[in-house]
Motif scaffolding. Sequence first.
Motif, PDB file in Angstrom:
ATOM      1  N   SER A   7       4.512  -4.300  20.647  1.00  0.00           N
ATOM      2  CA  SER A   7       5.857  -3.657  19.938  1.00  0.00           C
ATOM      3  C   SER A   7       6.485  -3.038  20.803  1.00  0.00           C
ATOM      4  CB  SER A   7       5.528  -2.723  18.648  1.00  0.00           C
ATOM      5  OG  SER A   7       6.550  -2.256  17.991  1.00  0.00           O
ATOM      6  N   ILE A   9       8.227  -0.448  19.557  1.00  0.00           N
ATOM      7  CA  ILE A   9       8.613   0.808  18.863  1.00  0.00           C
ATOM      8  C   ILE A   9       7.687   1.888  19.248  1.00  0.00           C
ATOM      9  CG2 ILE A   9       8.347   1.935  16.623  1.00  0.00           C
ATOM     10  CD1 ILE A   9       8.208  -0.967  15.388  1.00  0.00           C
ATOM     11  N   GLY A  29       8.597   8.804  14.431  1.00  0.00           N
ATOM     12  CA  GLY A  29       9.278   7.962  15.038  1.00  0.00           C
ATOM     13  C   GLY A  29      10.938   7.648  14.624  1.00  0.00           C
ATOM     14  N   ASP A  30      11.756   6.560  15.173  1.00  0.00           N
ATOM     15  CA  ASP A  30      12.817   6.480  15.043  1.00  0.00           C
ATOM     16  C   ASP A  30      12.822   6.138  13.281  1.00  0.00           C
ATOM     17  OD1 ASP A  30      15.813   6.012  14.882  1.00  0.00           O
ATOM     18  OD2 ASP A  30      15.345   4.068  15.865  1.00  0.00           O
TER      19      ASP A  30
END
Length: 73
Positions: A7, A9, A29-30
Amino acid sequence: MGIDKQSEIAANLQIGPTSLGMVRIYIEGDGVDLPLDFDPDEADEIAEELRAAAERARAMGKQGDSRGPGKRT
């Protein structure tokens, strides 16, 4: 997404005790803000699973190249 799928991410991970005697794994995280609280016995079980997964990952890495890092034939 499966456990073995890569990923892009990115997230921050923090682990520590809470004032209520729990162990918190905090993931940020985002668009993600995820506190996960575990009692100390559950945290010990998670730690054991992490160690076992690390051992398996090391073994898988060694199977990929039996010559070792930096060695050429």
